[in-house]
Design an enzyme around this catalytic site. Structure first.
Site, PDB file in Angstrom:
ATOM      1  N   ASN A   9      -4.314  -2.875  -8.737  1.00  0.00           N
ATOM      2  CA  ASN A   9      -3.872  -4.228  -9.092  1.00  0.00           C
ATOM      3  C   ASN A   9      -4.665  -5.228  -8.261  1.00  0.00           C
ATOM      4  O   ASN A   9      -4.441  -5.356  -7.065  1.00  0.00           O
ATOM      5  CB  ASN A   9      -2.358  -4.332  -8.804  1.00  0.00           C
ATOM      6  CG  ASN A   9      -1.808  -5.726  -9.052  1.00  0.00           C
ATOM      7  OD1 ASN A   9      -2.489  -6.576  -9.614  1.00  0.00           O
ATOM      8  ND2 ASN A   9      -0.576  -5.951  -8.631  1.00  0.00           N
ATOM      9  N   TRP A  10      -5.593  -5.894  -8.941  1.00  0.00           N
ATOM     10  CA  TRP A  10      -6.457  -6.838  -8.217  1.00  0.00           C
ATOM     11  C   TRP A  10      -5.714  -8.093  -7.770  1.00  0.00           C
ATOM     12  O   TRP A  10      -6.218  -8.852  -6.946  1.00  0.00           O
ATOM     13  CB  TRP A  10      -7.613  -7.285  -9.124  1.00  0.00           C
ATOM     14  CG  TRP A  10      -8.705  -6.274  -9.283  1.00  0.00           C
ATOM     15  CD1 TRP A  10      -8.728  -4.983  -8.812  1.00  0.00           C
ATOM     16  CD2 TRP A  10      -9.939  -6.472  -9.972  1.00  0.00           C
ATOM     17  NE1 TRP A  10      -9.910  -4.363  -9.174  1.00  0.00           N
ATOM     18  CE2 TRP A  10     -10.670  -5.258  -9.887  1.00  0.00           C
ATOM     19  CE3 TRP A  10     -10.502  -7.537 -10.654  1.00  0.00           C
ATOM     20  CZ2 TRP A  10     -11.936  -5.096 -10.458  1.00  0.00           C
ATOM     21  CZ3 TRP A  10     -11.760  -7.379 -11.226  1.00  0.00           C
ATOM     22  CH2 TRP A  10     -12.460  -6.173 -11.122  1.00  0.00           C
ATOM     23  N   LYS A  11      -4.576  -8.361  -8.384  1.00  0.00           N
ATOM     24  CA  LYS A  11      -3.859  -9.626  -8.136  1.00  0.00           C
ATOM     25  C   LYS A  11      -4.815 -10.813  -8.366  1.00  0.00           C
ATOM     26  O   LYS A  11      -5.630 -10.742  -9.283  1.00  0.00           O
ATOM     27  CB  LYS A  11      -3.238  -9.622  -6.733  1.00  0.00           C
ATOM     28  CG  LYS A  11      -2.404  -8.358  -6.507  1.00  0.00           C
ATOM     29  CD  LYS A  11      -1.589  -8.383  -5.255  1.00  0.00           C
ATOM     30  CE  LYS A  11      -0.821  -7.066  -5.146  1.00  0.00           C
ATOM     31  NZ  LYS A  11       0.069  -7.020  -3.998  1.00  0.00           N
ATOM     32  N   HIS A  96       6.351  -7.707 -11.448  1.00  0.00           N
ATOM     33  CA  HIS A  96       5.876  -7.448 -10.085  1.00  0.00           C
ATOM     34  C   HIS A  96       6.666  -8.324  -9.101  1.00  0.00           C
ATOM     35  O   HIS A  96       7.036  -9.452  -9.429  1.00  0.00           O
ATOM     36  CB  HIS A  96       4.377  -7.762  -9.997  1.00  0.00           C
ATOM     37  CG  HIS A  96       3.773  -7.296  -8.708  1.00  0.00           C
ATOM     38  ND1 HIS A  96       3.935  -8.007  -7.534  1.00  0.00           N
ATOM     39  CD2 HIS A  96       3.064  -6.191  -8.401  1.00  0.00           C
ATOM     40  CE1 HIS A  96       3.318  -7.348  -6.561  1.00  0.00           C
ATOM     41  NE2 HIS A  96       2.788  -6.240  -7.055  1.00  0.00           N
ATOM     42  N   GLU A  98       5.837 -10.081  -6.717  1.00  0.00           N
ATOM     43  CA  GLU A  98       5.267 -11.418  -6.480  1.00  0.00           C
ATOM     44  C   GLU A  98       5.632 -12.376  -7.616  1.00  0.00           C
ATOM     45  O   GLU A  98       5.827 -13.564  -7.402  1.00  0.00           O
ATOM     46  CB  GLU A  98       3.746 -11.306  -6.294  1.00  0.00           C
ATOM     47  CG  GLU A  98       3.420 -10.691  -4.937  1.00  0.00           C
ATOM     48  CD  GLU A  98       2.197  -9.804  -4.908  1.00  0.00           C
ATOM     49  OE1 GLU A  98       1.367  -9.875  -5.832  1.00  0.00           O
ATOM     50  OE2 GLU A  98       2.084  -8.993  -3.954  1.00  0.00           O
ATOM     51  N   GLU A 166       8.301  -0.193  -6.216  1.00  0.00           N
ATOM     52  CA  GLU A 166       7.552  -0.865  -5.153  1.00  0.00           C
ATOM     53  C   GLU A 166       8.525  -1.592  -4.225  1.00  0.00           C
ATOM     54  O   GLU A 166       8.925  -2.730  -4.520  1.00  0.00           O
ATOM     55  CB  GLU A 166       6.586  -1.885  -5.759  1.00  0.00           C
ATOM     56  CG  GLU A 166       5.543  -1.275  -6.667  1.00  0.00           C
ATOM     57  CD  GLU A 166       4.296  -2.143  -6.716  1.00  0.00           C
ATOM     58  OE1 GLU A 166       3.242  -1.650  -6.306  1.00  0.00           O
ATOM     59  OE2 GLU A 166       4.374  -3.305  -7.126  1.00  0.00           O
ATOM     60  N   GLY A 172       1.619  -4.946   0.656  1.00  0.00           N
ATOM     61  CA  GLY A 172       0.675  -5.757   1.420  1.00  0.00           C
ATOM     62  C   GLY A 172       1.005  -5.854   2.900  1.00  0.00           C
ATOM     63  O   GLY A 172       0.449  -6.684   3.613  1.00  0.00           O
ATOM     64  N   SER A 212       1.293  -0.467  -0.093  1.00  0.00           N
ATOM     65  CA  SER A 212       0.402   0.001   0.978  1.00  0.00           C
ATOM     66  C   SER A 212      -0.102   1.434   0.763  1.00  0.00           C
ATOM     67  O   SER A 212      -0.224   2.200   1.714  1.00  0.00           O
ATOM     68  CB  SER A 212       1.092  -0.145   2.335  1.00  0.00           C
ATOM     69  OG  SER A 212       1.389  -1.506   2.589  1.00  0.00           O
ATOM     70  N   GLY A 233      -2.624  -2.028  -4.566  1.00  0.00           N
ATOM     71  CA  GLY A 233      -3.125  -3.391  -4.450  1.00  0.00           C
ATOM     72  C   GLY A 233      -4.394  -3.435  -3.616  1.00  0.00           C
ATOM     73  O   GLY A 233      -5.498  -3.176  -4.102  1.00  0.00           O
TER      74      GLY A 233
HETATM   75  P1  PGA Z   1      -0.523  -3.170  -1.779  1.00  0.00           P
HETATM   76  O1  PGA Z   1       0.050  -3.820  -3.128  1.00  0.00           O
HETATM   77  O2  PGA Z   1      -1.105  -1.823  -2.157  1.00  0.00           O
HETATM   78  O3  PGA Z   1      -1.584  -4.132  -1.313  1.00  0.00           O
HETATM   79  O4  PGA Z   1       0.606  -3.030  -0.847  1.00  0.00           O
HETATM   80  C1  PGA Z   1       0.732  -3.026  -4.063  1.00  0.00           C
HETATM   81  C2  PGA Z   1       1.181  -3.849  -5.233  1.00  0.00           C
HETATM   82  O5  PGA Z   1       1.540  -5.021  -5.050  1.00  0.00           O
HETATM   83  O6  PGA Z   1       1.211  -3.346  -6.367  1.00  0.00           O
END
Ligand code: PGA
Length: 250
Positions: A9-11, A96, A98, A166, A172, A212, A233
């Site tokens: 997931n590039w966000k 997600h 976020e 998640e 993150g 993570s 991510g």
């Molecule tokens: P992360 O993000 O691997 O940077 O913790 C995971 C995600 O948000 O899907």
């Protein structure tokens, strides 16, 4: 046997990407991974869906990060399932954390998005997971159960849905959940889906862990009986790092 599914997931990272090198490297590893029942892909910002989809959707999964639940209308700034369909995009992340935290997404809007995607034969990757405060108050299962019950309400056939567990406290932060916690929660997710839809469908649902995940810890998750893949991510932004992570699984 359920497939294994690794999605990066590039966000909102990697501006104006030259996707050629990233895509070619992902394409090579994807071809090898497929032979081992592992599907790989990336969820990219919507402005890149057309370009990356045209170049690579035959070789690896190209997914959207979010959609609106309506197919058209006065929703400035949004993209629709119909638009994904027109680009031949077959996957989209929904809910997600976020999106839930910063953009007010709820279980109810997730439910509408999941229905809208399924109507277009686009596979939702439905994210669930508790916050740190909920985790510390022992509310993880309660929260995730509500996210599943409300998010999947009235969906008839859910066997094609991907659920990504998640925990928000692990996204993150570098603080990944232990394999034991991740397995316990993913098992709980599968048993909740069994309660809602029966064993036959729940056995088909692909469940990912995310938060993570990196090459050093991916194996412990993949080896768990109820974890079929990972949502990645930070460790998907650099193609060499992402390829090394995929290699740990295949
Ligand atoms: P992360 O993000 O691997 O940077 O913790 C995971 C995600 O948000 O899907």
């Amino acid at each position: 046997m359920r497939e294994k599914l690794i999605i990066g997931n590039w966000k909102m990272n990697i501006p104006n990407v030259d996707v050629t090198e990233y895509g070619n490297k992902l394409q090579s590893i994807s071809t090898i991974a497929k032979k081992n029942n592992v599907n790989v892909g990336i969820a990219v910002p919507s402005v890149f869906l057309d370009k990356i989809g045209k170049a690579f959707a035959d070789y690896f999964i190209v997914a959207a990060q979010n959609i609106h639940f309506e197919n058209k209308g006065a929703f400035t700034g949004e993209i629709s399932p119909e638009m994904l369909e027109s680009l031949n995009i077959k996957y989209s992340i929904v809910g997600h954390s976020e999106r839930r935290t910063y953009f007010g997404e709820t279980n109810e809007t997730c439910n509408k998005k999941i229905s809208a995607l399924i109507a277009k034969q686009i596979r939702p990757i439905y994210c669930v997971g508790e916050t740190l405060q909920q985790y510390e108050n022992n509310l993880s299962k309660e929260v995730v159960k509500a996210q599943l019950t409300e998010g999947l309400k009235c969906i008839k056939n859910i066997s094609g849905i991907v659920v990504a567990y998640e925990p928000v406290w692990s996204i993150g932060t570098g603080r990944s959940a232990s394999a034991q916690i991740a397995q316990e929660m993913c098992q709980f997710i599968r048993s909740t889906i069994t309660e809602l839809y029966g064993n036959e469908q729940s056995e088909k649902v692909v469940i990912q862990y995310g938060g993570s995940v990196k090459k050093e810890n991916v194996k412990q998750y993949i080896e768990c009986p109820d974890i079929d893949g990972v949502l990645v991510g930070g460790a998907s932004l650099d193609i060499e790092e992402f390829v090394s992570l995929i290699k740990e699984v295949i």
